[in-house]
Write an enzyme that holds these catalytic residues in place. Structure first.
Site, PDB file in Angstrom:
ATOM      1  N   CYS A   8       0.948  -1.142  -0.156  1.00 56.32           N
ATOM      2  CA  CYS A   8      -0.015  -0.073   0.034  1.00 56.32           C
ATOM      3  C   CYS A   8       0.950   1.147   0.092  1.00 56.32           C
ATOM      4  O   CYS A   8       1.708   1.389   0.797  1.00 56.32           O
ATOM      5  CB  CYS A   8      -0.964   0.159   1.174  1.00 56.32           C
ATOM      6  N   CYS A  14      -2.020   7.112   5.911  1.00 56.42           N
ATOM      7  CA  CYS A  14      -3.661   6.827   6.014  1.00 56.42           C
ATOM      8  C   CYS A  14      -3.630   6.234   7.503  1.00 56.42           C
ATOM      9  O   CYS A  14      -4.686   6.783   8.254  1.00 56.42           O
ATOM     10  CB  CYS A  14      -3.827   5.799   5.086  1.00 56.42           C
ATOM     11  N   CYS A  17      -4.326   0.984   8.512  1.00 55.12           N
ATOM     12  CA  CYS A  17      -3.812  -0.477   8.551  1.00 55.12           C
ATOM     13  C   CYS A  17      -2.242  -0.211   9.275  1.00 55.12           C
ATOM     14  O   CYS A  17      -1.479   0.208   8.712  1.00 55.12           O
ATOM     15  CB  CYS A  17      -3.563  -1.083   7.135  1.00 55.12           C
ATOM     16  N   CYS A  91      -8.146   0.785  -2.369  1.00 53.93           N
ATOM     17  CA  CYS A  91      -7.707   0.560  -1.092  1.00 53.93           C
ATOM     18  C   CYS A  91      -7.730  -1.025  -1.084  1.00 53.93           C
ATOM     19  O   CYS A  91      -8.620  -1.592  -1.304  1.00 53.93           O
ATOM     20  CB  CYS A  91      -8.389   1.003  -0.142  1.00 53.93           C
ATOM     21  N   GLN A 215     -21.944  -4.874  10.791  1.00 54.37           N
ATOM     22  CA  GLN A 215     -20.773  -5.203  10.767  1.00 54.37           C
ATOM     23  C   GLN A 215     -20.030  -5.367   9.325  1.00 54.37           C
ATOM     24  O   GLN A 215     -20.761  -5.275   8.531  1.00 54.37           O
ATOM     25  CB  GLN A 215     -20.663  -6.797  11.093  1.00 54.37           C
ATOM     26  N   TYR A 244     -26.919  -4.639  23.555  1.00 60.26           N
ATOM     27  CA  TYR A 244     -26.120  -3.677  22.772  1.00 60.26           C
ATOM     28  C   TYR A 244     -26.382  -4.290  21.175  1.00 60.26           C
ATOM     29  O   TYR A 244     -25.459  -4.631  20.369  1.00 60.26           O
ATOM     30  CB  TYR A 244     -24.677  -3.591  22.862  1.00 60.26           C
ATOM     31  N   GLU A 265     -31.001  -1.640  23.038  1.00 61.03           N
ATOM     32  CA  GLU A 265     -30.168  -0.934  22.151  1.00 61.03           C
ATOM     33  C   GLU A 265     -30.299   0.719  22.424  1.00 61.03           C
ATOM     34  O   GLU A 265     -31.466   1.129  22.459  1.00 61.03           O
ATOM     35  CB  GLU A 265     -30.338  -1.257  20.759  1.00 61.03           C
ATOM     36  N   ASP A 313     -22.757  -7.481  23.201  1.00 64.18           N
ATOM     37  CA  ASP A 313     -21.899  -7.215  22.454  1.00 64.18           C
ATOM     38  C   ASP A 313     -21.606  -5.592  22.467  1.00 64.18           C
ATOM     39  O   ASP A 313     -21.957  -4.639  21.382  1.00 64.18           O
ATOM     40  CB  ASP A 313     -22.235  -7.398  20.989  1.00 64.18           C
ATOM     41  N   CYS A 340     -14.924  -6.287  20.556  1.00 65.95           N
ATOM     42  CA  CYS A 340     -14.003  -5.972  19.579  1.00 65.95           C
ATOM     43  C   CYS A 340     -12.747  -5.232  20.261  1.00 65.95           C
ATOM     44  O   CYS A 340     -11.971  -4.825  19.566  1.00 65.95           O
ATOM     45  CB  CYS A 340     -14.698  -4.845  18.627  1.00 65.95           C
TER      46      CYS A 340
END
Ligand code: SAH
Length: 383
Positions: A8, A14, A17, A91, A215, A244, A265, A313, A340
């Protein structure tokens, strides 16, 4: 470690990543080690599930529009912690089609005499373009975020864009005339199609609107949700809480195994979509509540609800002590925690294990190849 394994050209500027100096195999080993370091004291950590195709997985792509010093219109991402736009035309982690559409929009601006927004003066037209693609159905939504409601030749613009990309199924104008770093404003005008797209996931349909959370990795979500269902091991007698819940995905998928699902939620748009999602899937044994998950659980605990399974979640910040305390009061046999962020997950698992729960399974899933993020599904059982 090899230099520049990930080809990349703008990786540094950026910043999206962080693991571009590792092969994909090395990335998986790195993430596995990270999860073991943070969570290994609770339970054995299963081998991380990686992606077969770790490129072009992002089904949601957004680009900021602006001008270079010489006046050329560019689109791309903000350079980390600055207001400078780094030009990105394609990308390696974003959906290819979405990237192509964004470049076409940029090329059309000139011929339609449309300007780009200048966030220093608050003047100009196009601020961002957001593209969402439903990988399960191939429906594509284009959201044009504009600084003003006035959109000259909008019908012709949409017609031309669609003739170049017939795969687009809906186009929405979102108006954002605030001095803000948020991409989307309040007001939306549907320019073409329904104003939303519908995806198919694990046998269910899910409506995705411009603002609702969904997602971003379709293949990874299959793995993540399937693991969550395996760990929850719900039976027809079970009353389940899905906390959530976003647009209701996990709760709706769980509903087929359960007696009843109660979803909570905070975001009202997501709850509206969740109710629609239940209805288009003809799911009747689920209820949705728009509330803060902690307050909702406190109430449920006070009322001594009988709950067998809690699915949770939460966002990156993790859950709250009050939420977990209420879960422990409700005393479900199982808690399945989808996270996450392994750092906040470690903190929350520490609480659960001090208050009557044991960690039985930890499954890392690589939902975000080339970035340093890693998702985990955890099965907790009451001791
Ligand atoms: N389970 C969903 C969404 C997960 S993202 C899915 O898999 O798609 C986390 C969700 O938590 C977001 O939808 C966010 O709006 C919601 N959220 C954040 N804080 C919350 C709170 N205090 N109470 C309830 N929901 C909250």
């Amino acid at each position: 470690m090899k230099e520049n394994v990930f080809p990349c050209p703008v990786a540094k500027k950026c910043g999206g990543c962080q693991l571009t100096n590792m092969t994909y195999d090395e990335q998986l080993k790195f993430k596995q080690a990270k999860v073991i370091k943070l969570l290994g004291r609770f339970c054995h950590v299963d081998n991380i599930i990686g992606m077969k195709e770790p490129y072009h997985y992002r089904n949601k792509v957004q680009a900021a529009f602006g001008r270079t010093k010489s006046g050329m219109i560019i689109s791309g991402v903000y350079q980390s912690s600055t207001h400078n736009i780094v030009k990105v035309d394609s990308c390696l982690i974003e959906d290819k089609k979405a990237d192509e559409i964004i470049v076409t929009v940029r090329e059309l601006l000139k011929s339609f005499h449309l300007t780009v927004y200048d966030d220093r003066t608050g003047k100009g037209f196009l601020r961002h373009v957001l593209v969402k693609r439903a990988f399960g159905t191939n429906e594509i939504m284009v959201v044009l975020v504009t600084g003003t409601p006035v959109f000259k030749s909008k019908n012709d613009f949409c017609k031309t864009l669609r003739s170049l990309h017939p795969e687009i199924t809906t186009i929405v104008q979102n108006i954002n005339n605030n001095f803000t770093s948020l991409v989307l404003g309040e007001k939306e005008i549907v320019l073409f199609g329904d104003g939303y797209i519908t995806d198919e996931l694990l046998g269910y349909k899910f409506r995705i609107s411009p603002k609702s959370f969904y997602q971003i990795n379709y293949a990874g979500t299959h793995i993540l949700y399937s693991k969550a269902m395996e760990f929850a091991d719900i039976s027809k007698e079970d009353r389940v809480i899905d906390a959530y819940s976003g647009v209701g995905t996990i709760g709706i998928i769980a509903s087929q195994y359960a007696k009843e699902v109660i979803s909570v939620e905070l975001n009202k748009d997501a709850v509206r979509d969740a109710k629609i999602n239940a209805s288009i899937n003809n799911v009747k044994n689920i209820r949705f509540f728009c509330a803060d998950a902690t307050e909702f659980l406190l109430e449920a605990a006070k009322e001594n609800e009988k709950i067998n399974v809690v699915l949770m979640d939460p966002p990156r910040a993790g859950s709250t002590v009050a939420f977990m305390k209420s879960v422990c009061t409700l005393a479900p046999e199982k808690v399945v925690y989808v996270s996450c962020n392994p750092e906040t997950l470690a903190r929350d698992l520490f609480y659960f294990t001090k208050h009557g729960y044991k960690v039985k399974k930890i499954q890392p899933v690589d939902m975000f190849p080339h970035t340093n993020h890693v998702e985990c599904v955890v099965r907790l059982c009451r001791t």
